[in-house]
Design a protein around this motif. Structure first.
Motif, PDB file in Angstrom:
ATOM      1  N   ASN A 109       0.839  -1.200   0.000  1.00  0.00           N
ATOM      2  CA  ASN A 109       0.000   0.000   0.000  1.00  0.00           C
ATOM      3  C   ASN A 109       0.880   1.258   0.000  1.00  0.00           C
ATOM      4  O   ASN A 109       0.656   2.205   0.742  1.00  0.00           O
ATOM      5  CB  ASN A 109      -0.958   0.003   1.205  1.00  0.00           C
ATOM      6  N   GLU A 110       1.887   1.228  -0.881  1.00  0.00           N
ATOM      7  CA  GLU A 110       2.831   2.349  -0.986  1.00  0.00           C
ATOM      8  C   GLU A 110       3.238   2.540  -2.450  1.00  0.00           C
ATOM      9  O   GLU A 110       3.107   1.642  -3.281  1.00  0.00           O
ATOM     10  CB  GLU A 110       4.084   2.083  -0.137  1.00  0.00           C
ATOM     11  N   TRP A 111       3.745   3.743  -2.666  1.00  0.00           N
ATOM     12  CA  TRP A 111       4.402   4.015  -3.951  1.00  0.00           C
ATOM     13  C   TRP A 111       5.838   3.526  -3.838  1.00  0.00           C
ATOM     14  O   TRP A 111       6.526   3.826  -2.878  1.00  0.00           O
ATOM     15  CB  TRP A 111       4.384   5.505  -4.283  1.00  0.00           C
ATOM     16  N   LYS A 112       6.279   2.770  -4.831  1.00  0.00           N
ATOM     17  CA  LYS A 112       7.615   2.184  -4.779  1.00  0.00           C
ATOM     18  C   LYS A 112       8.341   2.422  -6.116  1.00  0.00           C
ATOM     19  O   LYS A 112       7.733   2.411  -7.189  1.00  0.00           O
ATOM     20  CB  LYS A 112       7.533   0.669  -4.532  1.00  0.00           C
ATOM     21  N   TRP A 113       9.648   2.647  -5.982  1.00  0.00           N
ATOM     22  CA  TRP A 113      10.478   2.636  -7.184  1.00  0.00           C
ATOM     23  C   TRP A 113      10.621   1.203  -7.667  1.00  0.00           C
ATOM     24  O   TRP A 113      10.322   0.263  -6.929  1.00  0.00           O
ATOM     25  CB  TRP A 113      11.865   3.217  -6.899  1.00  0.00           C
ATOM     26  N   LEU A 134       8.148  14.523  -3.410  1.00  0.00           N
ATOM     27  CA  LEU A 134       7.697  14.384  -4.789  1.00  0.00           C
ATOM     28  C   LEU A 134       6.257  14.860  -4.978  1.00  0.00           C
ATOM     29  O   LEU A 134       5.834  15.139  -6.091  1.00  0.00           O
ATOM     30  CB  LEU A 134       7.807  12.926  -5.245  1.00  0.00           C
ATOM     31  N   GLY A 135       5.505  14.924  -3.879  1.00  0.00           N
ATOM     32  CA  GLY A 135       4.125  15.392  -3.995  1.00  0.00           C
ATOM     33  C   GLY A 135       3.183  14.361  -4.561  1.00  0.00           C
ATOM     34  O   GLY A 135       2.212  14.725  -5.249  1.00  0.00           O
ATOM     35  N   LEU A 136       3.441  13.077  -4.298  1.00  0.00           N
ATOM     36  CA  LEU A 136       2.556  12.022  -4.781  1.00  0.00           C
ATOM     37  C   LEU A 136       1.286  11.964  -3.928  1.00  0.00           C
ATOM     38  O   LEU A 136       1.304  12.298  -2.734  1.00  0.00           O
ATOM     39  CB  LEU A 136       3.275  10.675  -4.729  1.00  0.00           C
ATOM     40  N   PRO A 137       0.176  11.529  -4.502  1.00  0.00           N
ATOM     41  CA  PRO A 137      -1.050  11.394  -3.695  1.00  0.00           C
ATOM     42  C   PRO A 137      -0.913  10.283  -2.651  1.00  0.00           C
ATOM     43  O   PRO A 137      -0.076   9.392  -2.787  1.00  0.00           O
ATOM     44  CB  PRO A 137      -2.115  11.059  -4.746  1.00  0.00           C
ATOM     45  N   GLU A 138      -1.740  10.374  -1.614  1.00  0.00           N
ATOM     46  CA  GLU A 138      -1.703   9.359  -0.566  1.00  0.00           C
ATOM     47  C   GLU A 138      -2.053   7.998  -1.158  1.00  0.00           C
ATOM     48  O   GLU A 138      -3.022   7.864  -1.911  1.00  0.00           O
ATOM     49  CB  GLU A 138      -2.699   9.694   0.540  1.00  0.00           C
ATOM     50  N   PRO A 139      -1.226   6.981  -0.868  1.00  0.00           N
ATOM     51  CA  PRO A 139      -1.506   5.656  -1.433  1.00  0.00           C
ATOM     52  C   PRO A 139      -2.798   5.060  -0.873  1.00  0.00           C
ATOM     53  O   PRO A 139      -3.112   5.228   0.302  1.00  0.00           O
ATOM     54  CB  PRO A 139      -0.289   4.837  -1.018  1.00  0.00           C
ATOM     55  N   SER A 140      -3.545   4.397  -1.746  1.00  0.00           N
ATOM     56  CA  SER A 140      -4.781   3.711  -1.355  1.00  0.00           C
ATOM     57  C   SER A 140      -5.078   2.654  -2.400  1.00  0.00           C
ATOM     58  O   SER A 140      -4.463   2.621  -3.473  1.00  0.00           O
ATOM     59  CB  SER A 140      -5.950   4.695  -1.227  1.00  0.00           C
ATOM     60  N   HIS A 200       6.502  19.236 -16.283  1.00  0.00           N
ATOM     61  CA  HIS A 200       6.960  19.643 -14.952  1.00  0.00           C
ATOM     62  C   HIS A 200       6.011  19.210 -13.826  1.00  0.00           C
ATOM     63  O   HIS A 200       6.079  19.744 -12.717  1.00  0.00           O
ATOM     64  CB  HIS A 200       7.169  21.157 -14.871  1.00  0.00           C
ATOM     65  N   THR A 201       5.121  18.306 -14.117  1.00  0.00           N
ATOM     66  CA  THR A 201       4.217  17.799 -13.075  1.00  0.00           C
ATOM     67  C   THR A 201       4.220  16.280 -13.106  1.00  0.00           C
ATOM     68  O   THR A 201       4.577  15.661 -14.114  1.00  0.00           O
ATOM     69  CB  THR A 201       2.783  18.301 -13.290  1.00  0.00           C
ATOM     70  N   LEU A 202       3.803  15.687 -11.983  1.00  0.00           N
ATOM     71  CA  LEU A 202       3.683  14.238 -11.884  1.00  0.00           C
ATOM     72  C   LEU A 202       2.208  13.862 -11.909  1.00  0.00           C
ATOM     73  O   LEU A 202       1.351  14.583 -11.380  1.00  0.00           O
ATOM     74  CB  LEU A 202       4.325  13.722 -10.598  1.00  0.00           C
ATOM     75  N   GLY A 203       1.919  12.717 -12.515  1.00  0.00           N
ATOM     76  CA  GLY A 203       0.550  12.227 -12.565  1.00  0.00           C
ATOM     77  C   GLY A 203       0.539  10.717 -12.538  1.00  0.00           C
ATOM     78  O   GLY A 203       1.580  10.060 -12.624  1.00  0.00           O
ATOM     79  N   THR A 204      -0.653  10.141 -12.408  1.00  0.00           N
ATOM     80  CA  THR A 204      -0.805   8.685 -12.380  1.00  0.00           C
ATOM     81  C   THR A 204      -1.787   8.262 -13.460  1.00  0.00           C
ATOM     82  O   THR A 204      -2.700   9.017 -13.824  1.00  0.00           O
ATOM     83  CB  THR A 204      -1.311   8.213 -11.009  1.00  0.00           C
TER      84      THR A 204
END
Length: 260
Positions: A207-211, A221-227, A240-244
């Protein structure tokens, strides 16, 4: 009457005949010439016959002399023309030799300059090659390689899913990007605009963002909360922005490698 007429005619004829006879009588001889005119006839002279050859004998040497003078004059004229032509030819030959020597000198100079240019061109080639190796140690910019500090970054032209990006980067002797922090911001400024996969995805079991190598990204990095809502989601960079987005969507990949 007839008889008288005949006698008169005969009389006239007789008179005319006598007149004709008188006219045919021989003339008296001419009077004799005076005595002082009689004398021996003079002997014929040969002055005219002897004067003609003497005149010719005097003219012939004069004509021959004049002809000789004309011949000498012609010989002198043609001799002068010949020597003048020879002198002019010698002058032209000297000018031609000087022109040939000048041309040969210019040709030698041209060959020397050409050799120097060839040497300089070869030197410039090696200098450019060295510069290219120093400046483009990551690869030529036209091949979409850029350098930042001690790493090189490449935005692939081939569009694949996130799951295939790792293999694609390996084929380029690189690894799927896992840079973060200030270096990631620098890379985001260098790459072209467009969604490009990063080596970052949501792991359901953690339940995390992983490399991709299993390490966790920094909070900056400003990633959204993992869920669980991010199951099957991967991270991309765009302007210049991050997205999923869904990991199965084809997109370009961002690869990195160390500078050689």
């Amino acid at each position: 009457k007839t008889t008288n007429y005949v006698f008169s005619m005969l009389k006239e004829i007789t008179e005319q005949t006598e007149t004709i006879v008188d006219l045919n009588l021989p003339l008296p001889p001419p009077p004799p010439a005076p005595e002082d005119e009689w004398g021996p006839n003079p002997e014929p002279t040969h002055m005219s016959a002897s004067s003609i050859p003497f005149f010719l004998y005097g003219i012939i040497p004069v004509v021959l002399g004049i002809f000789s003078l004309l011949l000498l004059a012609l010989c002198g004229f043609f001799g002068y023309q010949y020597f003048h032509t020879v002198e002019a030819s010698a002058t032209k030959m000297k000018s031609l030799n000087a022109l040939i020597e000048s041309f040969q000198s210019k040709a030698d100079k041209f060959l020397h300059v050409q050799n120097v240019l060839d040497q300089n061109k070869e030197t410039d080639h090696w200098v450019l090659l060295l510069k290219s190796r120093l400046l483009f140690r990551c690869g030529h910019p036209l091949k979409h390689w850029v350098q930042s500090n001690d790493h090189c970054y490449h935005q692939t032209m081939e569009m694949v899913s996130w799951l295939n990006c790792s293999d694609l980067c390996v084929s380029l002797n690189a690894t799927f990007l896992k840079t973060e922090g200030s270096r990631l911001k620098k890379v985001m400024e260098l790459i072209a605009v467009g969604p490009t996969w990063l080596g970052l995805s949501y792991k359901k079991e953690d339940n995390e963002w992983k490399w991709e190598d299993g390490s966790s990204p920094s909070p900056g990095l400003g990633l959204p909360e993992p869920s669980l809502d991010f199951q099957g989601k991967c991270v991309y960079v765009n302007a210049h922005t991050l997205g999923t987005d869904n990991c199965t969507i084809p997109s370009s990949c961002l690869c990195e490698k160390a500078v050689h």
